[in-house]
Design a protein around this motif. Structure first.
Motif, PDB file in Angstrom:
ATOM      1  N   ASN A   1      -9.098  10.956  -1.864  1.00  0.00           N
ATOM      2  CA  ASN A   1      -7.879  11.565  -1.349  1.00  0.00           C
ATOM      3  C   ASN A   1      -6.688  11.093  -2.171  1.00  0.00           C
ATOM      4  O   ASN A   1      -6.459   9.897  -2.307  1.00  0.00           O
TER       5      ASN A   1
ATOM      6  N   ARG B   1     -11.632   1.410  11.009  1.00  0.00           N
ATOM      7  CA  ARG B   1     -11.059   2.446  11.881  1.00  0.00           C
ATOM      8  C   ARG B   1     -11.974   2.593  13.078  1.00  0.00           C
ATOM      9  O   ARG B   1     -13.196   2.636  12.907  1.00  0.00           O
TER      10      ARG B   1
ATOM     11  N   MET C   1      -3.706   1.614   1.566  1.00  0.00           N
ATOM     12  CA  MET C   1      -2.266   1.573   1.309  1.00  0.00           C
ATOM     13  C   MET C   1      -1.524   0.623   2.234  1.00  0.00           C
ATOM     14  O   MET C   1      -0.378   0.273   1.969  1.00  0.00           O
TER      15      MET C   1
ATOM     16  N   MET D   1     -12.195   0.905   0.861  1.00  0.00           N
ATOM     17  CA  MET D   1     -11.445   1.993   0.257  1.00  0.00           C
ATOM     18  C   MET D   1     -10.947   1.580  -1.131  1.00  0.00           C
ATOM     19  O   MET D   1     -10.237   0.601  -1.286  1.00  0.00           O
TER      20      MET D   1
ATOM     21  N   ASP E   1      -0.611   7.197  -3.544  1.00  0.00           N
ATOM     22  CA  ASP E   1      -1.537   6.372  -2.753  1.00  0.00           C
ATOM     23  C   ASP E   1      -2.844   7.133  -2.738  1.00  0.00           C
ATOM     24  O   ASP E   1      -2.894   8.268  -2.293  1.00  0.00           O
ATOM     25  N   THR E   2      -3.892   6.544  -3.269  1.00  0.00           N
ATOM     26  CA  THR E   2      -5.161   7.271  -3.220  1.00  0.00           C
ATOM     27  C   THR E   2      -6.204   6.441  -2.495  1.00  0.00           C
ATOM     28  O   THR E   2      -6.066   5.219  -2.375  1.00  0.00           O
ATOM     29  N   GLY E   3      -7.233   7.115  -2.030  1.00  0.00           N
ATOM     30  CA  GLY E   3      -8.313   6.395  -1.373  1.00  0.00           C
ATOM     31  C   GLY E   3      -9.644   7.065  -1.659  1.00  0.00           C
ATOM     32  O   GLY E   3      -9.810   8.277  -1.461  1.00  0.00           O
TER      33      GLY E   3
ATOM     34  N   VAL F   1      -2.809  11.017  -2.289  1.00  0.00           N
ATOM     35  CA  VAL F   1      -1.634  11.272  -1.449  1.00  0.00           C
ATOM     36  C   VAL F   1      -0.376  11.149  -2.300  1.00  0.00           C
ATOM     37  O   VAL F   1      -0.186  10.161  -3.007  1.00  0.00           O
TER      38      VAL F   1
ATOM     39  N   ALA G   1      -6.287   1.479   6.044  1.00  0.00           N
ATOM     40  CA  ALA G   1      -6.327   2.193   4.760  1.00  0.00           C
ATOM     41  C   ALA G   1      -5.914   1.245   3.647  1.00  0.00           C
ATOM     42  O   ALA G   1      -5.248   0.231   3.896  1.00  0.00           O
TER      43      ALA G   1
ATOM     44  N   TRP H   1      -0.828  13.495   4.680  1.00  0.00           N
ATOM     45  CA  TRP H   1      -1.372  12.218   5.145  1.00  0.00           C
ATOM     46  C   TRP H   1      -0.278  11.257   5.569  1.00  0.00           C
ATOM     47  O   TRP H   1       0.728  11.115   4.897  1.00  0.00           O
TER      48      TRP H   1
HETATM   49  N1  SER Z   1      -4.082   6.644   2.496  1.00  0.00           N
HETATM   50  C1  SER Z   1      -4.964   7.734   2.191  1.00  0.00           C
HETATM   51  C2  SER Z   1      -6.200   7.730   3.049  1.00  0.00           C
HETATM   52  O1  SER Z   1      -6.430   6.776   3.745  1.00  0.00           O
HETATM   53  C3  SER Z   1      -5.342   7.686   0.737  1.00  0.00           C
HETATM   54  O2  SER Z   1      -5.661   6.367   0.422  1.00  0.00           O
HETATM   55  O3  SER Z   1      -6.940   8.671   3.012  1.00  0.00           O
END
Ligand code: SER
Length: 627
Positions: free
Chosen positions: A204, A76, A50, A95, A227-229, A206, A48, A164
Motif C-alpha cells: 500500500n 491489529r 507509520m 509491515m 508512507d508505504t506498507g 499512501v 502500522a 488511508w
Molecule cells: N499506513 C499504511 C497501511 O498501514 C501504509 O503503510 O496500510
C-alpha cells in the motif's frame, strides 16, 4: 551495509532483508522496529509501520533523515474474528515500509515500488493489478504512462478503500495499492478485489498529505510525505507459493508444533481444526511480542488484549484436544523463529514463559468452572441465553463474553448482547455509586488535547499547598470554558502540589479551592508532564484562567508514601528469604494497601511468608531514615 542477494528472495528473512536493502540503496535510513507499545496516547498498540513516525508527519518532531525504511512489528485486533478463517488476516504481522518526510512523492514512490516487486521479488507484471483513489488522476497517469500498466488493470476506488488514515484523526491521504492476481488468465471483467482466493493486496502506497482534525476537516500537512506498507507475510505467501499466509515459513513451524501436541495433522484436519491451528500460530506470535514489550495480562487496555489472545489460545487448544498447559511450548518455537530479527524475544524469554504460565493456569481454573455452567445452559435446550447469565459468566467466573459467544455460536445458541450491555452498565453505575469516584477513563479528545498544554509545574515534593491557574477544563472528555457545582470535571493547572499517579503509586487526593469554588479531587494522573486533576465541583463554579489553591490531603499522602517504602522493604526481604533472583513485575501503592508482583523460581512457603513479615517489621521498627 547492504549486501548483494545472489538469488531471488523467498524466505521471510530474505524478503525482509531484500526490502530494507533495496530502500537503503535509495538513501533511506534503516530504522529498527519500535515497540508494540506506541509513544502515542491515541492508540493502544502499534498498528502500522507509520505509527512511530506519526509526529514527524505532523511536523511535531524533527525527522531522523529525509527518508526511512523499516520492518515494523504490528498488532491489529479489529479483525480478530477473521484470523484463521481467511487466508490473510492476522493479529501480529510485520509491515515493511519506506517513508519520505517531505522528500520524494508519488512518482518515485510508484516507480520504486514497481522496481522492487518486479526486479527484486521478480513478480511477473501479468500478476499485478493496481488500485488508485478515484479522485487521484495523477497516480493513475503515473501507473499508465511511466510504468505502462494497461488501463483495465488500474481499478479506481473510492474513499472507503483508497484513502488511508491511522485513526479518526491524524495524518492521512489517498493511496494506491498493489494486488497480486493468482489467476490472471480469468481476465479483468467483473473482478472483485476482495476475492481472497484470487487476489491479495500486498503493498500500500499512501500519499500522506493531510491531517484530519477532530471535526473531520482536512488540512495540508507541512510537507507531502510517503508512507508505504508491505505485508511481509503476504509477500511470503506469494513468493513461497502457499495457499495462505499461515503456511509460510514465518508461521508454519508454530502450527506444526501445535499439530504435534494435539496430534491433529494440519493437512488432513477439518476446517474448524485448521482454523484452530492457524489461530494458535497467529496468536503465539502476538503474545510473545506483547509480553516481551512489557504487557501484563489484565482486564484493561493492552493487558486485556493479551489476556484475550491467551484465552482464545487455551480455548482452541482444548478444541483440538490438548489436555495440559501447552502455550509455552508454542512460544518457544515462536521465539526461536524470530529471535534473530527481534533479539529482545530471547532476552525476555523467561518473563514470557512465566507470564504465560501464570495466566494459563489462572484461566484453566476459570474455564473449568465457567464451562460447567455453560454446559448446563446448553443442556437445558435454550436457544438464547439472557444478558444476566452471560454477565454472571463474565463477572463471577471471569469468562470473556467473546468466548461465551464463540462456544454458544457453535451450538446455534444466541446471546442477548443488549441485555449483557445493560448489566455491564448497571454494574458500572453501582461501582460508581459505591466508591463515589469519577469516570477515570482517558478517552476521546482529552487524550489529544492534553498534549497541547504546557507542562505543569509540580511543587508537591516541597509544598502540600500551592497556587495555580486553571488552564483547561474537561467534561466527559470535551474541553469546556467553565463548569459549575455538581459537575464531574478534569482540570489542568499551570502549577500544582498534587502528586500524580506514577510507577504504580496512587496520586494525591484533596481539594482545589478558591473563594467561589471547591473541587473535591479524587485522582490525579499525568500525561507527558501535564497533570490532570479528576474531581467533582462541590460548590460554586470554575472557569479558565481562574486562580485557585491546590490543597493535598496530607494524611493520605503520608499513607501512600509509607506503602511505597514498604514495597522496597518487601522486595529486599523477598530477595533475602526466597531467592536473590526475585524481581519486580509490577506494583500498586494505594492509601490503604500495597501489592507487589514478583517473579520467583519457587512458590513461597508459609514459613517464608512469616520470615518476610518478621524481617519487614524489624526494619520498620528500626526507623531508618529515607533517601
Ligand atoms: N499506513 C499504511 C497501511 O498501514 C501504509 O503503510 O496500510
Amino acid at each position: 551495509m547492504a549486501t548483494v542477494i545472489d538469488k531471488y528472495p523467498k524466505s521471510g528473512d530474505e524478503i525482509r532483508k531484500a526490502f530494507l536493502d533495496f530502500y537503503e540503496k535509495k538513501a533511506h535510513k534503516v530504522i529498527p522496529s519500535s515497540s508494540l507499545i506506541p509513544d502515542d496516547p491515541t492508540v493502544l498498540l502499534t498498528i502500522a509501520g507509520m505509527l512511530p513516525f506519526k509526529s514527524i508527519f505532523l511536523g511535531l518532531k524533527d525527522k531522523p533523515s529525509n527518508r526511512a525504511t523499516s520492518s515494523q512489528k504490528c498488532i491489529r485486533t479489529n479483525d480478530i474474528e477473521n484470523v484463521g478463517v481467511t487466508a490473510r488476516h492476522h493479529t501480529f504481522f510485520e509491515m515493511l515500509g519506506n517513508f519520505s518526510f517531505g522528500d520524494y512523492f508519488k512518482r518515485d514512490a510508484i516507480e520504486w515500488a514497481w522496481q522492487l516487486v518486479t526486479n527484486v521479488y521478480h513478480l511477473d507484471r501479468k500478476n499485478i493489478v493496481i488500485s488508485v483513489f478515484d479522485k487521484d488522476t495523477e497516480s493513475k497517469k503515473i501507473w499508465e504512462e511511466n510504468i505502462g500498466i494497461e488501463p483495465d488493470k488500474i481499478i479506481q476506488l473510492g474513499e472507503k478503500d483508497n484513502f488511508w488514515s491511522s485513526g479518526p484523526t491524524g495524518p492521512c491521504g489517498p493511496c494506491s495499492e498493489l494486488y497480486y492476481d493468482f489467476y490472471p488468465e480469468r481476465g479483468m471483467n467483473n473482478i472483485d478485489l476482495d476475492d481472497d482466493d484470487r487476489f491479495i493486496e500486498f503493498y500500500n502506497l499512501v500519499f500522506m498529505q493531510y491531517n484530519r482534525d477532530s471535526s473531520g476537516a482536512l488540512t495540508d500537512l507541512k510537507y507531502k510525505n510517503i508512507d508505504t506498507g508491505m505485508g511481509l507475510e503476504r509477500m511470503a505467501q506469494i513468493l513461497q507459493k502457499k495457499k495462505n499466509n499461515y503456511e509460510t515459513d514465518l508461521i508454519f513451524p508454530i502450527i506444526e508444533k501445535a499439530s504435534q501436541l494435539s496430534k491433529v495433522d494440519y493437512f488432513s484436519a477439518n476446517s474448524s481444526q485448521k482454523a484452530s491451528l492457524k489461530i494458535l500460530g497467529d496468536h503465539t506470535r502476538a503474545i510473545i511480542h506483547l509480553i516481551s514489550d512489557g504487557v501484563i495480562a489484565s482486564n484493561l487496555g493492552r493487558g486485556y488484549i493479551l489476556r484475550r489472545l491467551l484465552r482464545r489460545m487455551i480455548r482452541h487448544g482444548k478444541l483440538l484436544g490438548i489436555k495440559d498447559k501447552f502455550i509455552s511450548q508454542l512460544a518457544l518455537v515462536g521465539i526461536q523463529l524470530m529471535k534473530n530479527t527481534y533479539p529482545e524475544l530471547q532476552n525476555n524469554s523467561q518473563r514470557i514463559f512465566s507470564e504465560i504460565d501464570i495466566e494459563e493456569q489462572r484461566f484453566l481454573n476459570t474455564l473449568e468452572r465457567g464451562e460447567k455452567l455453560l454446559n448446563e445452559i446448553i443442556a437445558s435446550g435454550v436457544k438464547l441465553i439472557s444478558g444476566t447469565q452471560a454477565f454472571e459468566l463474565y463477572d463471577t467466573y471471569g469468562f470473556p463474553l467473546e468466548l461465551t459467544k464463540e462456544i454458544l455460536d457453535e451450538k446455534n445458541i444466541e446471546v442477548d448482547l443488549k441485555g449483557f450491555e445493560r448489566e455491564m452498565n448497571s454494574q458500572r453505575e453501582r461501582a460508581k455509586a459505591a466508591s463515589q469516584t469519577v469516570d477515570l477513563t482517558l478517552e476521546g479528545s482529552i487524550e489529544r488535547d492534553i498534549e497541547l498544554f504546557e507542562k505543569t509545574n509540580f511543587v508537591g515534593y516541597e509544598l502540600l499547598n500551592t497556587e495555580g491557574n486553571i488552564k483547561g477544563i474537561f467534561i466527559n472528555s470535551n474541553s469546556v470554558e467553565n463548569a459549575s457545582q455538581g459537575e464531574t470535571v478534569q482540570v489542568v493547572l499551570n502549577q500544582t502540589s498534587f502528586y500524580a499517579e506514577s510507577g504504580g503509586q496512587i496520586g494525591d487526593v484533596g481539594v482545589i479551592i478558591s473563594d467561589n469554588a471547591e473541587i473535591l479531587v479524587e485522582k490525579v494522573i499525568k500525561k507527558k508532564d501535564v497533570f490532570l486533576h479528576y474531581g467533582i465541583i462541590q460548590r460554586g463554579s470554575i472557569k479558565i484562567n481562574q486562580l485557585v489553591e491546590t490543597r493535598v490531603d496530607k494524611s493520605k499522602r503520608v499513607k501512600a508514601e509509607s506503602n511505597h517504602t514498604a514495597t522496597h522493604l518487601l522486595q529486599s526481604a523477598l530477595k533475602l528469604v526466597v531467592d536473590e533472583s526475585v524481581s519486580q513485575r509490577g506494583s500498586m501503592v494505594a492509601f490503604n494497601k500495597l501489592r507487589f508482583d514478583f517473579n520467583s523460581p519457587n512458590p513461597v512457603s508459609e514459613n517464608q511468608i512469616l520470615d518476610i513479615e518478621k524481617l519487614v517489621n524489624k526494619w520498620i521498627l528500626e526507623n531508618h531514615s529515607i533517601s
